[in-house]
Write an enzyme that holds these catalytic residues in place. Structure first.
Site, PDB file in Angstrom:
ATOM      1  N   TRP A  23       0.678  -1.152  -0.072  1.00 20.82           N
ATOM      2  CA  TRP A  23      -0.076  -0.087  -0.012  1.00 20.82           C
ATOM      3  C   TRP A  23       0.638   1.463  -0.055  1.00 20.82           C
ATOM      4  O   TRP A  23       0.464   2.224  -0.766  1.00 20.82           O
ATOM      5  CB  TRP A  23      -1.042  -0.081   1.243  1.00 20.82           C
ATOM      6  CG  TRP A  23      -2.036  -1.269   0.819  1.00 20.82           C
ATOM      7  CD1 TRP A  23      -1.967  -2.275   1.627  1.00 20.82           C
ATOM      8  CD2 TRP A  23      -2.813  -1.072  -0.221  1.00 20.82           C
ATOM      9  NE1 TRP A  23      -3.192  -3.323   1.181  1.00 20.82           N
ATOM     10  CE2 TRP A  23      -3.659  -2.357  -0.165  1.00 20.82           C
ATOM     11  CE3 TRP A  23      -3.343  -0.358  -1.181  1.00 20.82           C
ATOM     12  CZ2 TRP A  23      -4.633  -2.757  -0.791  1.00 20.82           C
ATOM     13  CZ3 TRP A  23      -4.346  -0.989  -1.953  1.00 20.82           C
ATOM     14  CH2 TRP A  23      -5.130  -1.851  -1.967  1.00 20.82           C
ATOM     15  N   ASP A  26      -1.117   6.267   6.788  1.00 19.28           N
ATOM     16  CA  ASP A  26      -2.218   5.437   6.345  1.00 19.28           C
ATOM     17  C   ASP A  26      -2.492   4.442   7.420  1.00 19.28           C
ATOM     18  O   ASP A  26      -1.694   3.651   7.686  1.00 19.28           O
ATOM     19  CB  ASP A  26      -2.029   4.810   4.819  1.00 19.28           C
ATOM     20  CG  ASP A  26      -3.039   3.756   4.489  1.00 19.28           C
ATOM     21  OD1 ASP A  26      -4.059   3.667   5.218  1.00 19.28           O
ATOM     22  OD2 ASP A  26      -2.713   3.073   3.272  1.00 19.28           O
ATOM     23  N   LYS A  50     -12.273  -2.123   7.627  1.00 20.27           N
ATOM     24  CA  LYS A  50     -11.193  -2.946   8.505  1.00 20.27           C
ATOM     25  C   LYS A  50     -11.741  -3.119   9.868  1.00 20.27           C
ATOM     26  O   LYS A  50     -12.434  -4.109  10.253  1.00 20.27           O
ATOM     27  CB  LYS A  50      -9.694  -2.807   8.381  1.00 20.27           C
ATOM     28  CG  LYS A  50      -8.871  -3.259   6.944  1.00 20.27           C
ATOM     29  CD  LYS A  50      -9.125  -2.125   5.820  1.00 20.27           C
ATOM     30  CE  LYS A  50      -8.082  -2.485   4.918  1.00 20.27           C
ATOM     31  NZ  LYS A  50      -8.252  -3.629   3.988  1.00 20.27           N
TER      32      LYS A  50
END
Lengths: 375, 375
Positions: free
Chosen positions: A111, A181, A205
């Site tokens: 990511w 993030d 999540k």
């Protein structure tokens, strides 16, 4: 109802109590005669929902007053562009003066690598440290990070969902804003918000359903005035000024997040979750360390508490996923980009689920010990 | 449960049968042991949901094979930027050659005006016809539309939610692609998709909950290759190539839309809805035309079937909203930008709701006839 334990990396397991409440309120939210899905986002009922969600989130995390909380759409992938478009000063896109912004990225997995590539579309984004050479089985030593003097911000992915590593220490950014993030570790343990300039997290999540992204941003980092060439919807200012109601927000997703915040409070808040998450992860990692068949991907000190990546060997991983599924353990396949196995054990995964998984892994190892020894 | 009729312009009333199904399946979707909110977007269960939703939508609308269906985030406001960023050829933003794209906009109300302003951030977007001079109480005569030879596309807002007008005829675009914002009339009646290059609709009116936007785009209009300076998430190509699964989509919102599509099929499809919608709108407009107190904002031939805008006069509008609310008629206040009153009577508003509203308006008029005559 079939009993399953869902180890999906996201969208992921939600607290059963939250789903039960949502089901009960589906046709009539607190006697108002309509579903939350049907409410005008300008109604007092919805205003109550979004305001309470923000308040509970602020309480849970300890968000200082000089930080704004935004409920946005588009997931982390949209933030990969919004961060440089808003925080790179002298941004190249549409900038009349042709000046270029700069940013320093620490690349610890799938990511952060994607975020860097997206930022490079909008300015001079550089990788200043990475663990790509060891296939992201660790994070770089934060003591060795050298931040560039011209960097507008420093970027990290706190917890790499695909690779299963986590940053336990933060880099010394030399006063530059730190952008994190936190999609896959947000609300899993206490954080000190003041160490960050901007935090973002896709909800799907630890927080709620897919379709809402939470951004926590220090007020002084939100550009004043219009950013030429940047879509109105991609400017933090647009949403900050409108209290996340510039246009219709993802109302129902925000409502579910609000319920999750309440649930987290009932579980002892983030300190309570941290303890539970440490205990759950320890069950799995302790077993992995002792196993003769399974092995973890990430070195011990950098292991994620949320996404446990491991393997039973190329020949057995597929069999493990299939047998596990037949026993009610869902979504244990590793991300398609890296293979192997992965158990995501977010806040809402009960400890019983991890215990049951470890028990099953023991059985699997016992059955497959011959083939394991022959590899 | 309190019985209310919800005339919100969006988010708006949904079919009760859809909400009941969603409530029943909240904890366990078709025996899979988890909520749709908890499912991996890469799972076969969710793949089944999104594929079926697209198939049902294609059946309902009659979408030809050379059109792609995308389920995106960010609402119409995000489309206001995506349309020019993707369809203006030789786009200025990030374009190496400095060339500028062109587009022709027909401005019939609040939303097309906003769309034009956003497009002007990315190129030469021009208003080629507007009814602003009469406060959008009509739409311009389509017979007089002159499209510019250099226009990359022509833009309309089919149904102006705030103002309550609708385009019943389409402009002759001289072969240029026609882009239509159909947010507030999508699925309310049959359309001929081939007359359009691109159609978009935020779901939260006729289709589902807020948080998903449907885009129907002719394949040849989707730019090939990367668009410099355009965020990856803002490129139609990104989502078209990934079947709307480039990143995690708003899964639960898509699931609800899928249920609405099934419900629409059970109601006789779009032809069936058109008939019902015409009947419902006629009830309200016929009364408005006869009333001595209320009057509609839009001239008869341009009236929306979805958003009925009217007024009881400045002095009575607020009283009407308050008395209506007390009687279970919710959200009848006009948009804050134009004032007055508005009844949004989307697909899921039952005819009984409109009948009851008209009955209440009659009562209100009778009670207030003195004050009305004194104005």
């Amino acid at each position: 109802m079939t009993k399953v334990y869902n180890f999906s990396a996201g969208p992921a397991v939600l607290p059963e109590a939250v789903l039960q409440e949502a089901a009960a309120e589906m046709l009539d939210y607190q006697g108002c005669g309509m579903s939350v899905m049907e409410m005008s986002h300008r109604s007092s009922a919805f205003k109550g929902i979004i305001d309470q969600a923000e308040k509970d989130l602020r309480d849970l995390v300890g968000i200082p007053e000089n930080y704004r909380v935004l409920f946005l759409q588009g997931g982390g992938s949209t933030q990969f562009a919004m961060v440089p478009m808003n925080l790179m000063r002298g941004i190249a896109v549409g900038g009349a003066d042709g000046s270029v912004g700069h940013a320093d990225y620490i690349v610890t997995g799938t990511w952060s690598k994607k975020a860097l590539a997206e930022a490079q579309r909008f300015g001079d984004a550089r990788c200043i440290a990475t663990s790509v050479d060891t296939n992201f089985d660790r994070v770089p030593d934060m003591a060795n990070i050298q931040v560039n003097a011209d960097a507008d911000y420093v970027y990290i992915c706190m917890n790499e969902t695909v690779n299963g590593n986590v940053l336990r220490e933060l880099p010394d950014t030399q006063g530059k804003p730190l952008v994190a993030d936190m999609s896959s570790c947000f609300l899993s343990e206490p954080i000190d918000v003041e160490r960050y300039g901007l935090i973002f997290a896709g909800a799907q999540k630890n927080v709620g359903p897919a379709g809402v992204t939470i951004v926590i941003v220090r007020e002084d980092l939100i550009p004043e005035g219009d950013l030429p060439g940047v879509p109105t919807m991609m400017q933090y200012r647009t949403h900050a000024d409108a209290g996340s109601l510039y246009n219709t927000p993802p109302c129902y997703a925000i409502y579910i997040c609000g319920k999750v915040f309440k649930w987290l409070k009932s579980q002892g808040g983030l300190a309570g979750m941290q303890k539970t998450n440490q205990d759950k992860a320890a069950l799995l990692y302790d077993y992995l360390d002792k196993s003769n068949l399974f092995r973890g991907f990430v070195r011990p000190q950098d292991r994620s508490l949320m996404n446990v990546t491991f393997t039973a060997g190329d020949e057995l991983d597929a069999a493990f996923v299939a047998e596990a599924k037949a026993r009610g353990f869902e979504n244990l396949k590793g991300h398609r980009s890296v293979g192997g196995l992965r158990a995501s054990i977010y806040n809402a995964m009960p400890v019983e689920g991890v215990q049951a998984l470890v028990e099953f892994m023991r059985e699997f190892e016992a059955h497959h010990s011959c083939s394991s020894q022959s590899i």
